[in-house]
Motif scaffolding. Structure first.
Motif, mmCIF file in Angstrom:
data_model
loop_
_atom_site.group_PDB
_atom_site.id
_atom_site.type_symbol
_atom_site.label_atom_id
_atom_site.label_comp_id
_atom_site.label_asym_id
_atom_site.label_seq_id
_atom_site.Cartn_x
_atom_site.Cartn_y
_atom_site.Cartn_z
ATOM 1 N N TRP A 443 0.838 -1.189 0.000
ATOM 2 C CA TRP A 443 0.000 0.000 0.000
ATOM 3 C C TRP A 443 0.879 1.247 0.000
ATOM 4 O O TRP A 443 2.077 1.174 0.263
ATOM 5 N N PHE A 444 0.279 2.370 -0.308
ATOM 6 C CA PHE A 444 0.921 3.651 -0.028
ATOM 7 C C PHE A 444 0.714 3.954 1.456
ATOM 8 O O PHE A 444 -0.328 3.616 2.033
ATOM 9 N N THR A 445 1.705 4.595 2.054
ATOM 10 C CA THR A 445 1.617 4.942 3.471
ATOM 11 C C THR A 445 1.710 6.451 3.617
ATOM 12 O O THR A 445 2.624 7.081 3.073
ATOM 13 N N THR A 448 1.993 11.049 9.275
ATOM 14 C CA THR A 448 1.730 12.430 9.665
ATOM 15 C C THR A 448 1.509 12.521 11.179
ATOM 16 O O THR A 448 0.980 11.579 11.786
ATOM 17 N N PRO A 449 1.905 13.628 11.800
ATOM 18 C CA PRO A 449 1.612 13.811 13.222
ATOM 19 C C PRO A 449 0.130 14.103 13.473
ATOM 20 O O PRO A 449 -0.316 14.044 14.619
ATOM 21 N N ASP A 450 -0.630 14.421 12.415
ATOM 22 C CA ASP A 450 -2.033 14.831 12.548
ATOM 23 C C ASP A 450 -2.904 14.031 11.587
ATOM 24 O O ASP A 450 -3.400 14.550 10.583
ATOM 25 N N PRO A 451 -3.103 12.724 11.857
ATOM 26 C CA PRO A 451 -3.827 11.871 10.898
ATOM 27 C C PRO A 451 -5.263 12.310 10.647
ATOM 28 O O PRO A 451 -5.786 12.115 9.545
ATOM 29 N N ALA A 460 -10.174 6.319 -2.047
ATOM 30 C CA ALA A 460 -10.707 4.965 -2.057
ATOM 31 C C ALA A 460 -10.207 4.123 -3.227
ATOM 32 O O ALA A 460 -10.221 2.894 -3.163
ATOM 33 N N CYS A 461 -9.759 4.762 -4.288
ATOM 34 C CA CYS A 461 -9.343 4.018 -5.477
ATOM 35 C C CYS A 461 -7.936 3.444 -5.362
ATOM 36 O O CYS A 461 -7.504 2.682 -6.228
ATOM 37 N N TRP A 462 -7.212 3.814 -4.328
ATOM 38 C CA TRP A 462 -5.832 3.348 -4.176
ATOM 39 C C TRP A 462 -5.643 2.643 -2.835
ATOM 40 O O TRP A 462 -6.309 2.984 -1.849
ATOM 41 N N PRO A 463 -4.731 1.686 -2.774
ATOM 42 C CA PRO A 463 -4.398 1.096 -1.475
ATOM 43 C C PRO A 463 -3.601 2.110 -0.658
ATOM 44 O O PRO A 463 -2.499 2.504 -1.047
ATOM 45 N N LEU A 464 -4.148 2.559 0.464
ATOM 46 C CA LEU A 464 -3.500 3.598 1.268
ATOM 47 C C LEU A 464 -3.791 3.359 2.733
ATOM 48 O O LEU A 464 -4.918 3.024 3.119
ATOM 49 N N ARG A 465 -2.768 3.545 3.558
ATOM 50 C CA ARG A 465 -2.933 3.512 5.005
ATOM 51 C C ARG A 465 -2.340 4.781 5.589
ATOM 52 O O ARG A 465 -1.295 5.255 5.134
ATOM 53 N N VAL A 466 -3.002 5.309 6.591
ATOM 54 C CA VAL A 466 -2.535 6.508 7.277
ATOM 55 C C VAL A 466 -1.928 6.078 8.607
ATOM 56 O O VAL A 466 -2.554 5.361 9.383
ATOM 57 N N THR A 507 -6.257 16.910 -2.003
ATOM 58 C CA THR A 507 -4.788 16.964 -2.071
ATOM 59 C C THR A 507 -4.189 15.591 -2.353
ATOM 60 O O THR A 507 -3.350 15.423 -3.256
ATOM 61 N N LEU A 508 -4.595 14.601 -1.572
ATOM 62 C CA LEU A 508 -4.044 13.261 -1.754
ATOM 63 C C LEU A 508 -4.510 12.639 -3.059
ATOM 64 O O LEU A 508 -3.739 11.947 -3.742
ATOM 65 N N ARG A 509 -5.751 12.865 -3.414
ATOM 66 C CA ARG A 509 -6.285 12.307 -4.665
ATOM 67 C C ARG A 509 -5.472 12.812 -5.860
ATOM 68 O O ARG A 509 -5.093 12.034 -6.737
ATOM 69 N N HIS A 510 -5.200 14.106 -5.879
ATOM 70 C CA HIS A 510 -4.418 14.667 -6.980
ATOM 71 C C HIS A 510 -3.006 14.095 -7.001
ATOM 72 O O HIS A 510 -2.452 13.809 -8.074
ATOM 73 N N ALA A 511 -2.422 13.916 -5.828
ATOM 74 C CA ALA A 511 -1.059 13.375 -5.763
ATOM 75 C C ALA A 511 -1.016 11.938 -6.265
ATOM 76 O O ALA A 511 -0.150 11.569 -7.079
#
Length: 522
Positions: A443-445, A448-451, A460-466, A507-511
Protein backbone atom coordinates in the motif's frame (compact mmCIF):
# COMPACT_ATOMS: atom_id res chain seq x y z
CA UNK A 1 2.53 -19.16 -32.33
CA UNK A 2 -1.07 -20.40 -31.93
CA UNK A 3 -3.18 -19.96 -28.79
CA UNK A 4 -1.94 -20.45 -25.23
CA UNK A 5 -2.01 -23.54 -23.02
CA UNK A 6 -1.56 -21.45 -19.86
CA UNK A 7 -2.59 -17.88 -19.07
CA UNK A 8 -1.15 -15.90 -16.18
CA UNK A 9 -0.82 -12.21 -15.29
CA UNK A 10 3.00 -12.34 -14.87
CA UNK A 11 5.51 -14.83 -16.23
CA UNK A 12 8.81 -14.74 -14.33
CA UNK A 13 11.78 -16.16 -16.22
CA UNK A 14 14.64 -17.23 -13.95
CA UNK A 15 14.66 -18.87 -10.53
CA UNK A 16 17.62 -17.13 -8.90
CA UNK A 17 17.33 -14.71 -5.96
CA UNK A 18 15.85 -11.91 -8.10
CA UNK A 19 13.18 -14.04 -9.76
CA UNK A 20 12.29 -15.70 -6.45
CA UNK A 21 12.08 -12.31 -4.70
CA UNK A 22 9.80 -11.01 -7.45
CA UNK A 23 7.60 -14.09 -7.05
CA UNK A 24 7.31 -13.52 -3.29
CA UNK A 25 6.53 -9.81 -3.71
CA UNK A 26 3.88 -10.43 -6.36
CA UNK A 27 2.37 -13.13 -4.15
CA UNK A 28 2.08 -10.57 -1.32
CA UNK A 29 0.27 -8.29 -3.72
CA UNK A 30 -2.13 -11.07 -4.71
CA UNK A 31 -0.83 -11.15 -8.29
CA UNK A 32 -0.84 -14.70 -9.74
CA UNK A 33 2.39 -15.59 -11.50
CA UNK A 34 4.29 -18.48 -13.03
CA UNK A 35 8.05 -18.84 -12.58
CA UNK A 36 10.03 -20.94 -15.04
CA UNK A 37 13.66 -21.93 -14.47
CA UNK A 38 15.68 -23.84 -17.05
CA UNK A 39 17.71 -25.78 -14.47
CA UNK A 40 16.10 -28.78 -12.82
CA UNK A 41 16.59 -27.43 -9.30
CA UNK A 42 17.84 -24.48 -7.32
CA UNK A 43 21.54 -23.83 -7.76
CA UNK A 44 23.76 -25.99 -5.50
CA UNK A 45 26.58 -23.43 -5.72
CA UNK A 46 27.10 -20.82 -2.98
CA UNK A 47 27.59 -17.95 -5.46
CA UNK A 48 26.40 -14.57 -4.08
CA UNK A 49 26.88 -14.34 -0.32
CA UNK A 50 26.39 -10.80 0.97
CA UNK A 51 22.80 -9.79 1.74
CA UNK A 52 23.13 -6.09 2.46
CA UNK A 53 21.00 -3.98 4.77
CA UNK A 54 18.63 -2.81 2.03
CA UNK A 55 17.91 -6.37 0.89
CA UNK A 56 17.35 -7.41 4.50
CA UNK A 57 14.87 -4.53 4.86
CA UNK A 58 12.99 -5.91 1.84
CA UNK A 59 13.13 -9.43 3.26
CA UNK A 60 11.89 -8.06 6.60
CA UNK A 61 8.87 -6.73 4.70
CA UNK A 62 8.36 -10.24 3.33
CA UNK A 63 8.60 -11.72 6.83
CA UNK A 64 11.69 -13.84 6.14
CA UNK A 65 14.59 -11.72 7.42
CA UNK A 66 14.79 -13.54 10.76
CA UNK A 67 14.97 -16.93 9.07
CA UNK A 68 17.69 -15.73 6.70
CA UNK A 69 19.70 -14.39 9.64
CA UNK A 70 19.25 -17.64 11.58
CA UNK A 71 21.00 -19.61 8.80
CA UNK A 72 23.74 -17.01 8.33
CA UNK A 73 27.13 -16.26 9.81
CA UNK A 74 27.52 -14.31 13.04
CA UNK A 75 28.16 -10.55 12.57
CA UNK A 76 31.88 -10.87 13.32
CA UNK A 77 32.25 -12.57 9.92
CA UNK A 78 31.22 -9.29 8.28
CA UNK A 79 34.83 -8.36 7.63
CA UNK A 80 37.38 -8.75 4.84
CA UNK A 81 40.99 -9.71 5.52
CA UNK A 82 44.03 -9.35 3.28
CA UNK A 83 46.86 -11.86 3.61
CA UNK A 84 49.82 -13.00 1.55
CA UNK A 85 48.60 -16.58 2.04
CA UNK A 86 45.75 -17.83 4.14
CA UNK A 87 48.08 -18.95 6.94
CA UNK A 88 49.88 -15.58 7.12
CA UNK A 89 48.72 -12.78 9.42
CA UNK A 90 46.56 -9.97 8.07
CA UNK A 91 48.40 -7.13 6.41
CA UNK A 92 45.09 -5.23 6.17
CA UNK A 93 41.46 -5.67 7.19
CA UNK A 94 38.19 -3.77 6.93
CA UNK A 95 34.66 -4.15 8.25
CA UNK A 96 31.65 -4.50 5.95
CA UNK A 97 29.42 -1.52 6.72
CA UNK A 98 26.00 -2.61 7.93
CA UNK A 99 27.06 -6.25 8.24
CA UNK A 100 29.83 -6.39 10.83
CA UNK A 101 27.68 -4.36 13.23
CA UNK A 102 24.31 -2.59 13.23
CA UNK A 103 24.08 0.88 11.72
CA UNK A 104 21.71 3.48 13.18
CA UNK A 105 20.26 4.16 9.73
CA UNK A 106 18.48 0.77 9.47
CA UNK A 107 16.34 -1.50 11.66
CA UNK A 108 18.19 -4.56 10.37
CA UNK A 109 21.73 -5.80 9.91
CA UNK A 110 23.06 -7.14 6.65
CA UNK A 111 24.24 -10.70 6.69
CA UNK A 112 26.52 -13.24 5.06
CA UNK A 113 24.78 -16.35 3.82
CA UNK A 114 25.47 -18.47 0.77
CA UNK A 115 23.02 -18.25 -2.10
CA UNK A 116 22.21 -21.95 -1.92
CA UNK A 117 20.84 -21.37 1.60
CA UNK A 118 19.05 -18.15 0.69
CA UNK A 119 17.16 -19.46 -2.33
CA UNK A 120 15.16 -22.21 -0.53
CA UNK A 121 13.92 -19.57 1.94
CA UNK A 122 12.84 -17.33 -0.92
CA UNK A 123 11.17 -20.25 -2.68
CA UNK A 124 9.17 -21.09 0.45
CA UNK A 125 8.10 -17.46 0.91
CA UNK A 126 5.31 -17.74 -1.67
CA UNK A 127 2.88 -20.17 -3.18
CA UNK A 128 2.11 -20.38 -6.85
CA UNK A 129 3.38 -22.36 -9.78
CA UNK A 130 7.13 -22.92 -10.21
CA UNK A 131 8.41 -25.08 -13.04
CA UNK A 132 12.01 -26.25 -12.95
CA UNK A 133 13.62 -27.67 -16.07
CA UNK A 134 11.43 -25.31 -18.10
CA UNK A 135 13.29 -23.04 -20.53
CA UNK A 136 11.86 -20.07 -22.36
CA UNK A 137 12.83 -20.51 -26.02
CA UNK A 138 10.74 -17.86 -27.75
CA UNK A 139 8.34 -15.03 -27.08
CA UNK A 140 6.19 -12.73 -29.12
CA UNK A 141 4.34 -9.63 -28.01
CA UNK A 142 0.62 -9.31 -28.62
CA UNK A 143 -1.67 -6.27 -28.20
CA UNK A 144 -2.75 -7.35 -24.69
CA UNK A 145 0.13 -9.50 -23.55
CA UNK A 146 3.09 -11.71 -24.41
CA UNK A 147 2.95 -15.23 -25.79
CA UNK A 148 5.95 -17.26 -24.61
CA UNK A 149 7.07 -20.71 -25.67
CA UNK A 150 8.48 -22.76 -22.79
CA UNK A 151 10.26 -26.08 -23.37
CA UNK A 152 10.43 -28.90 -20.83
CA UNK A 153 14.09 -29.89 -21.05
CA UNK A 154 13.54 -33.41 -19.75
CA UNK A 155 10.34 -34.44 -21.55
CA UNK A 156 10.90 -32.43 -24.71
CA UNK A 157 7.36 -31.02 -24.58
CA UNK A 158 6.51 -27.38 -25.18
CA UNK A 159 3.96 -25.15 -23.46
CA UNK A 160 2.54 -21.87 -24.76
CA UNK A 161 2.17 -19.35 -21.95
CA UNK A 162 0.25 -16.13 -22.41
CA UNK A 163 1.10 -13.47 -19.82
CA UNK A 164 0.07 -9.87 -19.42
CA UNK A 165 3.70 -9.10 -18.55
CA UNK A 166 7.02 -10.94 -18.53
CA UNK A 167 9.64 -10.26 -15.85
CA UNK A 168 12.98 -11.54 -17.13
CA UNK A 169 15.49 -12.40 -14.42
CA UNK A 170 17.33 -15.03 -16.44
CA UNK A 171 20.90 -13.96 -15.81
CA UNK A 172 23.75 -12.16 -17.51
CA UNK A 173 23.36 -14.31 -20.66
CA UNK A 174 19.63 -13.58 -20.75
CA UNK A 175 17.72 -15.39 -23.46
CA UNK A 176 14.92 -12.87 -23.12
CA UNK A 177 17.23 -9.89 -23.58
CA UNK A 178 18.72 -11.57 -26.64
CA UNK A 179 15.28 -12.27 -28.11
CA UNK A 180 14.33 -8.63 -27.60
CA UNK A 181 17.50 -7.46 -29.34
CA UNK A 182 18.54 -5.24 -26.41
CA UNK A 183 22.25 -4.48 -26.39
CA UNK A 184 24.52 -3.77 -23.43
CA UNK A 185 27.07 -1.11 -22.56
CA UNK A 186 30.15 -1.36 -20.35
CA UNK A 187 33.47 -3.19 -20.27
CA UNK A 188 31.86 -6.59 -20.97
CA UNK A 189 33.72 -9.80 -20.14
CA UNK A 190 36.50 -9.26 -17.59
CA UNK A 191 37.88 -12.78 -17.58
CA UNK A 192 37.18 -16.44 -16.89
CA UNK A 193 37.15 -17.64 -13.29
CA UNK A 194 36.61 -20.86 -11.41
CA UNK A 195 34.99 -21.47 -8.04
CA UNK A 196 36.01 -24.62 -6.18
CA UNK A 197 33.86 -25.73 -3.26
CA UNK A 198 35.91 -27.83 -0.86
CA UNK A 199 36.15 -29.20 2.66
CA UNK A 200 39.26 -28.65 4.77
CA UNK A 201 40.15 -27.91 8.36
CA UNK A 202 41.29 -24.28 8.25
CA UNK A 203 40.37 -23.37 11.81
CA UNK A 204 44.02 -23.00 12.82
CA UNK A 205 44.35 -19.87 10.65
CA UNK A 206 40.80 -18.52 10.70
CA UNK A 207 38.88 -19.44 13.85
CA UNK A 208 40.28 -16.58 15.94
CA UNK A 209 40.05 -14.07 13.08
CA UNK A 210 36.79 -14.77 11.28
CA UNK A 211 35.94 -13.06 8.01
CA UNK A 212 33.50 -13.38 5.17
CA UNK A 213 36.30 -13.03 2.62
CA UNK A 214 40.05 -13.63 2.74
CA UNK A 215 41.87 -12.03 -0.18
CA UNK A 216 45.28 -13.61 -0.82
CA UNK A 217 47.91 -13.46 -3.53
CA UNK A 218 46.83 -16.95 -4.60
CA UNK A 219 43.08 -16.43 -4.90
CA UNK A 220 40.11 -15.62 -2.70
CA UNK A 221 38.90 -17.88 0.13
CA UNK A 222 35.43 -17.71 1.67
CA UNK A 223 33.81 -19.81 4.41
CA UNK A 224 30.48 -21.06 3.10
CA UNK A 225 28.33 -21.99 6.09
CA UNK A 226 28.53 -21.59 9.85
CA UNK A 227 28.68 -25.39 10.10
CA UNK A 228 31.52 -25.83 7.59
CA UNK A 229 32.66 -25.77 3.98
CA UNK A 230 34.87 -23.42 1.98
CA UNK A 231 35.18 -21.98 -1.49
CA UNK A 232 38.18 -20.73 -3.41
CA UNK A 233 37.94 -18.67 -6.54
CA UNK A 234 40.57 -17.42 -8.93
CA UNK A 235 41.44 -17.18 -12.60
CA UNK A 236 40.64 -20.32 -14.57
CA UNK A 237 43.88 -22.14 -15.49
CA UNK A 238 44.73 -22.81 -19.12
CA UNK A 239 43.98 -26.56 -19.09
CA UNK A 240 40.93 -26.47 -16.83
CA UNK A 241 39.60 -29.78 -18.15
CA UNK A 242 42.55 -31.70 -16.73
CA UNK A 243 43.29 -29.51 -13.71
CA UNK A 244 44.06 -31.08 -10.35
CA UNK A 245 41.63 -28.89 -8.39
CA UNK A 246 42.45 -30.42 -5.02
CA UNK A 247 46.16 -29.83 -5.57
CA UNK A 248 45.58 -26.34 -6.95
CA UNK A 249 43.54 -25.25 -3.93
CA UNK A 250 45.95 -26.93 -1.51
CA UNK A 251 48.84 -25.03 -3.09
CA UNK A 252 46.82 -21.80 -3.05
CA UNK A 253 46.46 -22.14 0.70
CA UNK A 254 50.19 -21.51 0.86
CA UNK A 255 53.41 -23.50 1.21
CA UNK A 256 53.44 -24.65 4.80
CA UNK A 257 49.72 -24.95 5.28
CA UNK A 258 50.02 -28.73 4.76
CA UNK A 259 46.25 -29.08 4.34
CA UNK A 260 44.51 -31.20 1.74
CA UNK A 261 41.40 -29.75 0.10
CA UNK A 262 38.65 -32.29 -0.51
CA UNK A 263 36.87 -30.93 -3.59
CA UNK A 264 33.07 -31.08 -3.55
CA UNK A 265 32.23 -29.31 -6.83
CA UNK A 266 33.74 -27.00 -9.43
CA UNK A 267 32.09 -24.21 -11.37
CA UNK A 268 33.54 -22.17 -14.23
CA UNK A 269 32.11 -18.73 -14.87
CA UNK A 270 32.76 -15.49 -16.68
CA UNK A 271 33.03 -12.19 -14.82
CA UNK A 272 31.13 -9.54 -16.73
CA UNK A 273 30.55 -5.83 -16.34
CA UNK A 274 27.70 -4.44 -18.42
CA UNK A 275 24.32 -2.73 -18.25
CA UNK A 276 21.45 -3.27 -20.68
CA UNK A 277 20.74 -0.31 -22.93
CA UNK A 278 17.07 -0.65 -21.99
CA UNK A 279 15.29 -2.31 -19.08
CA UNK A 280 12.01 -2.81 -20.89
CA UNK A 281 10.53 -3.37 -24.29
CA UNK A 282 6.79 -3.38 -24.52
CA UNK A 283 5.41 -5.73 -21.88
CA UNK A 284 8.74 -7.41 -21.14
CA UNK A 285 10.89 -6.05 -18.31
CA UNK A 286 14.45 -6.98 -17.36
CA UNK A 287 15.71 -7.31 -13.79
CA UNK A 288 18.80 -8.54 -11.98
CA UNK A 289 21.74 -9.81 -14.04
CA UNK A 290 19.58 -9.75 -17.18
CA UNK A 291 19.59 -5.97 -16.80
CA UNK A 292 23.06 -5.49 -15.30
CA UNK A 293 26.02 -7.81 -14.86
CA UNK A 294 28.07 -6.52 -11.94
CA UNK A 295 31.50 -7.83 -10.82
CA UNK A 296 31.23 -9.56 -7.43
CA UNK A 297 33.72 -7.43 -5.50
CA UNK A 298 31.74 -5.63 -2.82
CA UNK A 299 28.68 -7.87 -3.02
CA UNK A 300 26.48 -5.48 -5.01
CA UNK A 301 25.13 -7.60 -7.87
CA UNK A 302 22.43 -9.73 -6.26
CA UNK A 303 21.37 -6.91 -3.97
CA UNK A 304 20.78 -4.39 -6.74
CA UNK A 305 18.68 -7.06 -8.46
CA UNK A 306 16.56 -7.57 -5.35
CA UNK A 307 15.97 -3.81 -5.30
CA UNK A 308 14.95 -3.99 -8.99
CA UNK A 309 12.21 -6.46 -8.09
CA UNK A 310 11.09 -4.33 -5.15
CA UNK A 311 10.79 -1.29 -7.42
CA UNK A 312 9.00 -3.12 -10.21
CA UNK A 313 6.53 -5.45 -8.51
CA UNK A 314 4.31 -2.83 -6.83
CA UNK A 315 4.03 -1.08 -10.19
CA UNK A 316 3.03 -4.30 -11.93
CA UNK A 317 0.45 -4.92 -9.19
CA UNK A 318 -0.97 -1.42 -9.63
CA UNK A 319 -1.40 -1.82 -13.37
CA UNK A 320 -2.84 -5.34 -13.13
CA UNK A 321 -5.22 -4.41 -10.30
CA UNK A 322 -6.42 -1.25 -12.01
CA UNK A 323 -5.26 1.51 -9.66
CA UNK A 324 -2.35 2.52 -11.93
CA UNK A 325 -1.96 2.99 -15.66
CA UNK A 326 0.71 1.24 -17.78
CA UNK A 327 2.61 4.54 -17.93
CA UNK A 328 3.68 3.87 -14.33
CA UNK A 329 5.81 0.97 -15.59
CA UNK A 330 7.86 3.41 -17.67
CA UNK A 331 9.27 4.79 -14.42
CA UNK A 332 10.95 1.43 -13.71
CA UNK A 333 13.65 2.02 -16.30
CA UNK A 334 13.81 5.74 -15.50
CA UNK A 335 14.53 4.95 -11.85
CA UNK A 336 16.61 1.79 -11.97
CA UNK A 337 18.84 2.29 -15.02
CA UNK A 338 20.84 5.12 -13.37
CA UNK A 339 21.21 2.97 -10.23
CA UNK A 340 22.58 0.11 -12.31
CA UNK A 341 25.12 2.38 -14.00
CA UNK A 342 26.29 3.78 -10.66
CA UNK A 343 26.44 0.28 -9.15
CA UNK A 344 28.56 -0.93 -12.04
CA UNK A 345 30.88 2.04 -11.61
CA UNK A 346 31.22 1.27 -7.91
CA UNK A 347 31.83 -2.46 -8.47
CA UNK A 348 34.50 -1.80 -11.08
CA UNK A 349 36.01 0.72 -8.67
CA UNK A 350 36.01 -1.92 -5.93
CA UNK A 351 37.90 -4.29 -8.23
CA UNK A 352 40.44 -1.57 -8.99
CA UNK A 353 40.87 -0.93 -5.26
CA UNK A 354 41.71 -4.57 -4.70
CA UNK A 355 44.32 -4.42 -7.42
CA UNK A 356 45.67 -1.30 -5.73
CA UNK A 357 45.88 -3.10 -2.39
CA UNK A 358 48.00 -5.87 -3.91
CA UNK A 359 50.19 -3.26 -5.61
CA UNK A 360 50.69 -1.44 -2.31
CA UNK A 361 51.56 -4.73 -0.64
CA UNK A 362 54.15 -5.61 -3.28
CA UNK A 363 55.72 -2.17 -3.01
CA UNK A 364 55.69 -2.53 0.75
CA UNK A 365 57.57 -5.84 0.64
CA UNK A 366 60.03 -4.65 -2.02
CA UNK A 367 60.91 -1.69 0.19
CA UNK A 368 62.24 -4.11 2.78
CA UNK A 369 59.43 -3.52 5.27
CA UNK A 370 58.55 -6.34 7.64
CA UNK A 371 55.85 -8.73 6.43
CA UNK A 372 54.03 -8.14 9.71
CA UNK A 373 53.76 -4.37 9.14
CA UNK A 374 50.20 -3.42 8.11
CA UNK A 375 49.32 -1.77 4.82
CA UNK A 376 47.04 1.26 4.90
CA UNK A 377 43.95 0.52 2.80
CA UNK A 378 43.00 3.00 0.07
CA UNK A 379 39.47 3.41 1.41
CA UNK A 380 37.72 4.20 4.66
CA UNK A 381 36.83 1.67 7.36
CA UNK A 382 33.30 1.65 5.92
CA UNK A 383 33.96 -1.20 3.50
CA UNK A 384 34.33 0.37 0.04
CA UNK A 385 32.30 3.36 1.36
CA UNK A 386 29.15 2.00 -0.32
CA UNK A 387 26.47 2.49 2.31
CA UNK A 388 25.39 5.61 0.42
CA UNK A 389 24.82 3.48 -2.66
CA UNK A 390 22.91 0.85 -0.67
CA UNK A 391 20.60 3.13 1.32
CA UNK A 392 20.95 6.48 -0.43
CA UNK A 393 19.39 5.65 -3.80
CA UNK A 394 17.20 8.55 -4.93
CA UNK A 395 14.62 8.43 -7.73
CA UNK A 396 13.57 11.23 -10.07
CA UNK A 397 10.61 10.19 -12.22
CA UNK A 398 6.90 10.56 -12.75
CA UNK A 399 6.38 8.32 -9.71
CA UNK A 400 7.86 11.02 -7.44
CA UNK A 401 6.42 14.47 -6.79
CA UNK A 402 9.52 16.58 -6.29
CA UNK A 403 9.35 19.48 -3.83
CA UNK A 404 10.70 23.00 -4.06
CA UNK A 405 14.20 21.88 -3.05
CA UNK A 406 14.83 20.48 -6.54
CA UNK A 407 15.78 17.00 -7.77
CA UNK A 408 16.98 14.39 -5.27
CA UNK A 409 20.62 14.19 -4.30
CA UNK A 410 22.82 11.53 -5.84
CA UNK A 411 23.64 8.68 -3.50
CA UNK A 412 27.40 9.32 -3.34
CA UNK A 413 29.44 7.08 -1.07
CA UNK A 414 28.26 8.04 2.41
CA UNK A 415 24.61 7.82 3.42
CA UNK A 416 22.91 10.88 4.90
CA UNK A 417 19.25 10.21 5.80
CA UNK A 418 16.80 12.67 4.28
CA UNK A 419 13.02 12.89 3.95
CA UNK A 420 13.14 14.52 0.52
CA UNK A 421 10.91 13.00 -2.18
CA UNK A 422 12.63 10.28 -4.17
CA UNK A 423 14.73 9.01 -1.28
CA UNK A 424 14.21 5.89 0.80
CA UNK A 425 12.13 6.64 3.88
CA UNK A 426 14.56 7.24 6.77
CA UNK A 427 14.44 4.68 9.54
CA UNK A 428 13.03 5.87 12.87
CA UNK A 429 11.72 3.68 15.67
CA UNK A 430 7.95 4.05 16.08
CA UNK A 431 7.79 1.56 18.93
CA UNK A 432 9.43 -1.63 20.17
CA UNK A 433 10.90 -3.35 17.09
CA UNK A 434 8.70 -1.25 14.78
CA UNK A 435 10.40 1.01 12.26
CA UNK A 436 9.00 3.64 9.95
CA UNK A 437 9.98 1.16 7.22
CA UNK A 438 7.66 -1.43 8.77
CA UNK A 439 4.74 0.89 8.06
CA UNK A 440 5.29 0.24 4.35
CA UNK A 441 3.73 -2.77 2.66
CA UNK A 442 1.29 -3.56 -0.11
CA UNK A 443 0.00 0.00 0.00
CA UNK A 444 0.92 3.65 -0.03
CA UNK A 445 1.62 4.94 3.47
CA UNK A 446 0.84 8.44 4.69
CA UNK A 447 2.83 9.32 7.81
CA UNK A 448 1.73 12.43 9.66
CA UNK A 449 1.61 13.81 13.22
CA UNK A 450 -2.03 14.83 12.55
CA UNK A 451 -3.83 11.87 10.90
CA UNK A 452 -7.33 13.28 11.47
CA UNK A 453 -6.66 16.11 9.01
CA UNK A 454 -5.69 13.62 6.29
CA UNK A 455 -8.05 10.70 6.83
CA UNK A 456 -10.92 12.68 5.30
CA UNK A 457 -9.21 12.69 1.91
CA UNK A 458 -10.86 10.81 -0.98
CA UNK A 459 -8.42 7.98 -1.75
CA UNK A 460 -10.71 4.97 -2.06
CA UNK A 461 -9.34 4.02 -5.48
CA UNK A 462 -5.83 3.35 -4.18
CA UNK A 463 -4.40 1.10 -1.48
CA UNK A 464 -3.50 3.60 1.27
CA UNK A 465 -2.93 3.51 5.00
CA UNK A 466 -2.53 6.51 7.28
CA UNK A 467 -0.03 6.16 10.10
CA UNK A 468 0.87 8.37 13.03
CA UNK A 469 4.27 10.00 12.98
CA UNK A 470 5.14 10.69 16.63
CA UNK A 471 5.85 14.27 17.55
CA UNK A 472 9.51 13.61 18.30
CA UNK A 473 10.00 12.77 14.61
CA UNK A 474 8.24 15.91 13.35
CA UNK A 475 9.28 19.54 13.36
CA UNK A 476 12.30 21.30 11.83
CA UNK A 477 14.93 19.01 10.32
CA UNK A 478 12.89 15.92 11.18
CA UNK A 479 10.79 13.70 8.93
CA UNK A 480 7.79 15.98 8.58
CA UNK A 481 6.71 19.39 9.86
CA UNK A 482 3.82 19.51 12.35
CA UNK A 483 0.57 19.04 10.46
CA UNK A 484 2.36 18.06 7.26
CA UNK A 485 2.83 14.55 5.91
CA UNK A 486 5.01 12.15 3.96
CA UNK A 487 3.49 9.91 1.32
CA UNK A 488 5.60 6.76 1.03
CA UNK A 489 5.44 4.33 -1.88
CA UNK A 490 5.11 0.57 -1.35
CA UNK A 491 8.85 0.21 -2.01
CA UNK A 492 9.68 2.53 0.88
CA UNK A 493 10.66 5.56 -1.20
CA UNK A 494 9.07 8.92 -0.45
CA UNK A 495 6.62 9.88 -3.18
CA UNK A 496 5.54 13.30 -1.89
CA UNK A 497 5.97 15.63 1.06
CA UNK A 498 3.72 18.34 2.45
CA UNK A 499 4.87 20.93 4.95
CA UNK A 500 1.34 22.00 5.85
CA UNK A 501 -2.03 20.29 6.47
CA UNK A 502 -4.16 19.71 3.35
CA UNK A 503 -5.85 22.84 2.06
CA UNK A 504 -8.77 20.86 0.62
CA UNK A 505 -10.17 17.34 0.37
CA UNK A 506 -8.47 16.50 -2.91
CA UNK A 507 -4.79 16.96 -2.07
CA UNK A 508 -4.04 13.26 -1.75
CA UNK A 509 -6.29 12.31 -4.66
CA UNK A 510 -4.42 14.67 -6.98
CA UNK A 511 -1.06 13.37 -5.76
CA UNK A 512 -1.95 9.71 -6.21
CA UNK A 513 -3.44 10.42 -9.62
CA UNK A 514 -0.18 12.00 -10.72
CA UNK A 515 2.00 9.28 -9.17
CA UNK A 516 0.13 6.36 -10.71
CA UNK A 517 -0.86 8.07 -13.98
CA UNK A 518 -4.40 7.02 -13.06
CA UNK A 519 -7.42 9.29 -12.85
CA UNK A 520 -10.38 7.39 -11.33
CA UNK A 521 -13.79 7.92 -12.86
CA UNK A 522 -16.23 10.13 -11.01
Amino acid sequence: MPGADVEVPVLIVGGGPVGLTARALLDRWGVPNLLVEKHRELSPFPRSRLVNVRSMEIFRQLGIAARIAADAFAPEYGRVRFRDTLYDPDFATAAMAGVHAPVPESPVVGTLTSQDRLEPILLAAAGGDVRFGAELVDLEEEPEGVLALVADRERGTRTRVRARYVLAADGANSTVRERLGIGTTGPGALGSFTTVVFDADLAHWCADQPAGVYFTAFGTFTPLYPDGGWAWFGATPGDAEHADWSGLVSRALGPGADVRADVVRVQHWSMSASVAERFARGRVLLAGDAAHAVPPIGGLGMNVGVADAHNLCWKLAGVLQGWAEPALLETYETERLPVALETLRQAVGNTQLLVQVQKLRNEHLRSGASASTPVELPWSERYFAQLGLVLGVAYHSGAVLTDHTGPPDSSGTEYVPTARPGHRMPHRWLGPDRSTLDACGEWFTLLTPDPARWEQQDTACWPLRVGILPGEHAGPDRLSPHGGALLVRPDGHIAARWDEPPSNGTTLRHALTALTSHAPAG
